[in-house]
Design a protein around this motif. Sequence first.
Motif, PDB file in Angstrom:
ATOM      1  N   LEU A 601       0.935  -1.198   0.160  1.00 15.82           N
ATOM      2  CA  LEU A 601      -0.122  -0.162   0.040  1.00 15.82           C
ATOM      3  C   LEU A 601       0.848   1.299  -0.148  1.00 15.82           C
ATOM      4  O   LEU A 601       0.697   2.125  -0.584  1.00 15.82           O
ATOM      5  N   CYS A 602       1.868   1.341   0.894  1.00 11.53           N
ATOM      6  CA  CYS A 602       2.661   2.521   1.067  1.00 11.53           C
ATOM      7  C   CYS A 602       3.801   2.491  -0.019  1.00 11.53           C
ATOM      8  O   CYS A 602       4.191   3.774  -0.597  1.00 11.53           O
ATOM      9  N   ILE A 603       3.914   1.628  -0.841  1.00 11.53           N
ATOM     10  CA  ILE A 603       4.651   1.932  -2.306  1.00 11.53           C
ATOM     11  C   ILE A 603       4.078   2.733  -2.954  1.00 11.53           C
ATOM     12  O   ILE A 603       4.740   3.429  -3.737  1.00 11.53           O
ATOM     13  N   GLY A 604       2.686   2.791  -3.068  1.00 12.26           N
ATOM     14  CA  GLY A 604       1.939   3.858  -3.881  1.00 12.26           C
ATOM     15  C   GLY A 604       1.547   5.194  -3.019  1.00 12.26           C
ATOM     16  O   GLY A 604       0.723   5.902  -3.601  1.00 12.26           O
ATOM     17  N   HIS A 605       2.402   5.404  -1.907  1.00 13.13           N
ATOM     18  CA  HIS A 605       2.181   6.599  -1.177  1.00 13.13           C
ATOM     19  C   HIS A 605       2.733   7.818  -2.033  1.00 13.13           C
ATOM     20  O   HIS A 605       3.842   7.866  -2.211  1.00 13.13           O
ATOM     21  N   PRO A 606       2.001   8.988  -2.162  1.00 10.18           N
ATOM     22  CA  PRO A 606       2.521  10.034  -2.705  1.00 10.18           C
ATOM     23  C   PRO A 606       3.734  10.780  -2.058  1.00 10.18           C
ATOM     24  O   PRO A 606       4.477  11.498  -2.546  1.00 10.18           O
ATOM     25  N   ASN A 607       3.909  10.345  -0.624  1.00  9.69           N
ATOM     26  CA  ASN A 607       4.927  10.962   0.118  1.00  9.69           C
ATOM     27  C   ASN A 607       6.326  10.266  -0.398  1.00  9.69           C
ATOM     28  O   ASN A 607       6.093   8.995   0.029  1.00  9.69           O
ATOM     29  N   ARG A 608       7.078  10.416  -0.858  1.00 17.79           N
ATOM     30  CA  ARG A 608       8.253   9.813  -1.532  1.00 17.79           C
ATOM     31  C   ARG A 608       9.202   9.017  -0.327  1.00 17.79           C
ATOM     32  O   ARG A 608       9.728   7.877  -0.709  1.00 17.79           O
ATOM     33  N   LYS A 609       9.109   9.915   0.751  1.00 14.76           N
ATOM     34  CA  LYS A 609       9.898   9.108   1.865  1.00 14.76           C
ATOM     35  C   LYS A 609       9.073   8.058   2.288  1.00 14.76           C
ATOM     36  O   LYS A 609       9.832   6.812   2.576  1.00 14.76           O
ATOM     37  N   VAL A 610       7.818   7.705   2.493  1.00 19.55           N
ATOM     38  CA  VAL A 610       7.113   6.590   2.641  1.00 19.55           C
ATOM     39  C   VAL A 610       7.235   5.643   1.583  1.00 19.55           C
ATOM     40  O   VAL A 610       7.647   4.376   1.943  1.00 19.55           O
ATOM     41  N   ALA A 611       7.154   6.052   0.415  1.00 15.49           N
ATOM     42  CA  ALA A 611       7.450   4.784  -0.678  1.00 15.49           C
ATOM     43  C   ALA A 611       8.776   4.350  -0.731  1.00 15.49           C
ATOM     44  O   ALA A 611       8.975   3.278  -0.885  1.00 15.49           O
ATOM     45  N   ARG A 612       9.856   5.435  -0.508  1.00 15.77           N
ATOM     46  CA  ARG A 612      11.218   4.821  -0.500  1.00 15.77           C
ATOM     47  C   ARG A 612      11.581   3.919   0.636  1.00 15.77           C
ATOM     48  O   ARG A 612      12.095   2.991   0.621  1.00 15.77           O
ATOM     49  N   ALA A 613      10.893   4.241   1.731  1.00 18.02           N
ATOM     50  CA  ALA A 613      11.020   3.359   2.885  1.00 18.02           C
ATOM     51  C   ALA A 613      10.213   1.735   2.604  1.00 18.02           C
ATOM     52  O   ALA A 613      10.812   0.870   3.033  1.00 18.02           O
ATOM     53  N   SER A 614       9.328   1.852   1.958  1.00 16.02           N
ATOM     54  CA  SER A 614       8.564   0.470   1.328  1.00 16.02           C
ATOM     55  C   SER A 614       9.412  -0.235   0.771  1.00 16.02           C
ATOM     56  O   SER A 614       9.686  -1.481   0.920  1.00 16.02           O
ATOM     57  N   HIS A 615      10.328   0.376  -0.136  1.00 19.64           N
ATOM     58  CA  HIS A 615      11.177  -0.255  -1.046  1.00 19.64           C
ATOM     59  C   HIS A 615      12.377  -0.884  -0.118  1.00 19.64           C
ATOM     60  O   HIS A 615      12.754  -1.976  -0.562  1.00 19.64           O
ATOM     61  N   THR A 616      12.792  -0.043   0.766  1.00 13.11           N
ATOM     62  CA  THR A 616      13.824  -0.500   1.546  1.00 13.11           C
ATOM     63  C   THR A 616      13.589  -1.696   2.515  1.00 13.11           C
ATOM     64  O   THR A 616      14.290  -2.484   2.693  1.00 13.11           O
ATOM     65  N   LEU A 617      12.153  -1.878   2.889  1.00 13.82           N
ATOM     66  CA  LEU A 617      11.707  -2.849   3.678  1.00 13.82           C
ATOM     67  C   LEU A 617      11.802  -4.126   2.964  1.00 13.82           C
ATOM     68  O   LEU A 617      12.140  -5.218   3.147  1.00 13.82           O
ATOM     69  N   LEU A 618      11.284  -4.002   1.745  1.00 15.70           N
ATOM     70  CA  LEU A 618      11.267  -5.331   0.705  1.00 15.70           C
ATOM     71  C   LEU A 618      12.572  -5.522   0.641  1.00 15.70           C
ATOM     72  O   LEU A 618      13.072  -6.860   0.441  1.00 15.70           O
ATOM     73  N   VAL A 619      13.478  -4.662   0.361  1.00 20.02           N
ATOM     74  CA  VAL A 619      14.991  -4.996   0.047  1.00 20.02           C
ATOM     75  C   VAL A 619      15.513  -5.757   1.173  1.00 20.02           C
ATOM     76  O   VAL A 619      16.384  -6.781   1.325  1.00 20.02           O
ATOM     77  N   ALA A 620      15.296  -5.258   2.575  1.00 21.73           N
ATOM     78  CA  ALA A 620      15.547  -6.111   3.673  1.00 21.73           C
ATOM     79  C   ALA A 620      15.208  -7.468   3.796  1.00 21.73           C
ATOM     80  O   ALA A 620      15.769  -8.371   4.193  1.00 21.73           O
ATOM     81  N   PHE A 621      13.758  -7.631   3.323  1.00 17.22           N
ATOM     82  CA  PHE A 621      13.299  -9.066   3.421  1.00 17.22           C
ATOM     83  C   PHE A 621      13.895  -9.715   2.366  1.00 17.22           C
ATOM     84  O   PHE A 621      14.333 -10.939   2.732  1.00 17.22           O
ATOM     85  N   LEU A 622      14.234  -9.337   1.145  1.00 17.41           N
ATOM     86  CA  LEU A 622      14.717 -10.211   0.159  1.00 17.41           C
ATOM     87  C   LEU A 622      16.106 -10.510   0.632  1.00 17.41           C
ATOM     88  O   LEU A 622      16.825 -11.557   0.263  1.00 17.41           O
ATOM     89  N   SER A 623      16.985  -9.646   1.511  1.00 18.17           N
ATOM     90  CA  SER A 623      18.147 -10.196   1.848  1.00 18.17           C
ATOM     91  C   SER A 623      18.278 -10.782   2.779  1.00 18.17           C
ATOM     92  O   SER A 623      19.338 -11.491   3.345  1.00 18.17           O
ATOM     93  N   SER A 624      17.282 -11.086   3.458  1.00 11.83           N
ATOM     94  CA  SER A 624      17.166 -11.847   5.034  1.00 11.83           C
ATOM     95  C   SER A 624      17.371 -13.341   4.690  1.00 11.83           C
ATOM     96  O   SER A 624      16.936 -13.828   3.685  1.00 11.83           O
ATOM     97  N   ALA A 625      17.838 -14.142   5.729  1.00  5.72           N
ATOM     98  CA  ALA A 625      17.719 -15.589   5.638  1.00  5.72           C
ATOM     99  C   ALA A 625      17.392 -15.962   6.953  1.00  5.72           C
ATOM    100  O   ALA A 625      17.795 -15.529   8.160  1.00  5.72           O
ATOM    101  N   ARG A 626      16.723 -17.356   7.091  1.00  9.67           N
ATOM    102  CA  ARG A 626      16.625 -18.130   8.285  1.00  9.67           C
ATOM    103  C   ARG A 626      16.804 -19.557   7.930  1.00  9.67           C
ATOM    104  O   ARG A 626      15.760 -19.976   6.999  1.00  9.67           O
ATOM    105  N   GLU A 627      17.632 -20.261   8.485  1.00 11.13           N
ATOM    106  CA  GLU A 627      17.825 -21.391   7.970  1.00 11.13           C
ATOM    107  C   GLU A 627      16.783 -22.586   8.328  1.00 11.13           C
ATOM    108  O   GLU A 627      16.428 -23.490   7.632  1.00 11.13           O
TER     109      GLU A 627
END
Length: 802
Positions: A601-627
Amino acid sequence: MARKANNSFFLEEWLRTASGTKVSGELVKQNSDPSARSIIQAWSEIRESLQNHNFDTRYLQALRALVSSESSIHVADPQAKLLISILALRDVSLPSESYTLVLRLLYVWIRKAFRPSQALVGSAVQAIHGVVDDKRYLHPALVAQSVLLSGAFACVPSLSGDLKLLCLELLCRLLEKESSLVGSQEVLVPVVLAGIGYALSSSLDVHYIRLLDFLFGIWLESEGSHGNVTYGLMILHLIEWVVSGYMRSNYVNKISLFMNEVLETSKENYTVLAVFMAAAGVLRASAARFSTGAQSFEISKLRNSAEKRMEFVAQLIMSNVNVTLPSTQREGPLLKYFAIAFARCGPVSSSAPLLLCLASALLTQVFPAGQIYDSFCKAFGKDPIGPRLIWVREHLSDVLFNESGAITGAFCNQYSSASEENKYIVENMIWDFCQNLYLQHRQIALLLRGIEDTLLGDIEKIAESSFLMVVVFALAVTKQWLKPTVSRERKMETSVKILVSFSCVEYFRHIRLPEYMETIREVISCIQEDDATCFSFVESIPAYDSLTNPKDLFTQQIEYEWSRDDVQTSRILFYLRVIPTCIGRLSASAFRRVVTSTMFLCIGHPNRKVARASHTLLVAFLSSARESEEDERDQLKEHLIFYYMQRSLEVYPEITPFEGLASGVATLVRHLPAGSPAIFYSIHSLVEKASTFSSKSLQGRKSDPGNQILELLLRLVSLVDIQVLPYLMKSLAHLIINLPKERQNMVLGELYGQVAESDDVIRKPSLVSWLQSLNYLCSNNRAEGSASGSTIDTSNQLAARL
């Protein structure tokens, strides 16, 4: 002659300044130093008026001019004698105001004189007797100035005991017989209090109890009827001044007498508030005093009695106050006095009643958010907004609000020494306050924004200060509970509550606070240690439905748009920034169930700080690992990429920040399995999006949307795995072959540079061959023309060859 005032000062003016009183009295004060010539001329006018018995407007103006210059002038004995002669006149009718002015000038004389004439003091006292006995001239200001002057006479060290006794008798007579006049004007309160303070500081014990009875009895009628803390502050600083004088002069007997009569004896005619503020004044006076011997012992007993008196009053207040609810109209003033006393009195021994009282005072009086919001929401659209604007603005300028930092400091000091049970109580009070502040300000911001922006701005100033209070308190909490010796459960619970509370007040964070950053670091490092704690925090994020369609919060007057809810947006942004720090502790199922809908939802937020933080969150999840859940996590990553690319590119470039998109794509090609369908889909989506932009965009500046996507695809050449590379090369060929000559050469040059620098012996031959073919076909395409048909044919040839 005019000269600067010496170290003597006017006690009533100091009381006004210390209490934050804006009104300086009925006498006009000067803006600049008077000239010597104007002072001489004024005295000349007064002397001439007395000689001629002609007290016209010139005489009155001369008195006014001198009084307005009281801080600079010096009144000598001959001038005092002149003034006393005017007071002693009985056969001449003087303007009523002139008596008050003459008394004021005599007050200036006695406060600045090094060793005043005892004969003149005696004559002055007799003259004052004569004036106050003549009921024609009796009015509140005259009585107040008479009290002030009598007290000032009584505290002169060089005066004889008989003269001091005469002055004290006059003062007590005025207070007891003319008390109705004294209390009729608020502006005269500091004048009367100063007169009593001077009298209490006299070396005589005569009439001491009578003075105390009046001082602590005059507040009886007004107790609980107003919340004007300036009067209480005057009592506090008056007693500070008096008790400091006792300590300097080593008046041990007076210290003992004051302690017995005021602090250790409960008298029915003594007002609780006045005695409470007096106890605070005692603590302030003794905080910086270091004595030895008998005086030191007496001061220690005095402090102990003052603290016990304050604790007793706190118990009385808390017996009538529900600590979880706003105070009633009666308890409000009590809590205001309590808060301001702690802001001024210095260190106080910890006790449960004091801690709970301070917490209630902070949350209901210093930061009256609940009262403000309830008032505005109920009256919105019905009553005029003006009175409420005045109310909020008055609170902003009130001494209580301006002392919020000191009150918070006192509260944190009490908290640090409290029992575990009481700490837990006040912690929950603060965390509940944060939740309510979020919910209520969210509504009022939507009600008032664009309609009453000035009022909303004033309300937010109060809320911003409450944010500072929460941060300072939260840091104190971390120092208590986030220690190795504390149980794991307590540390984890505290960390989550602090983070949730910070999310609620994030909207009001406008400056970078060291305390805030220190607290955040402490609690995040704590939740990173435990899966359950991490999930507990993440689970507190507002759900998707409540973000887009809140229930039971907004009235029908509001057309709600989730992206314009700034208070909610700030809270979600807090979560988007914090969750990546503990993403490794969060299971894939929890991320999918709790986070993904809000993130997309926030990826489509008009506030670019919010949108950018949403991308960063996905990046963090893609980079994460749990054995323990590697397969499930990889599956979710692949599943999310399809919607991520769709959601990001549909609002690019209007909303989606390119930096966020580029980071997301680069991360997915690094962390998804080789040959993942999600990677193929991402490349396809980027090429498709790039093809929607004009050729001008593709060949223009690097910041142009189409060119940004092309640059991203070129960057992927060195990132994608060997299974995906052929598809990427074909996709890029379709874009490059249609570029103008200049842009083709530039792109081919970039690609040749990448390949030349590559050390990948497996990929490099394929890339070299592809580039040679691509270069050849681009050259042929340019030679044959740029018609659309030939371009398509050439693209097909290239695709077949690759």
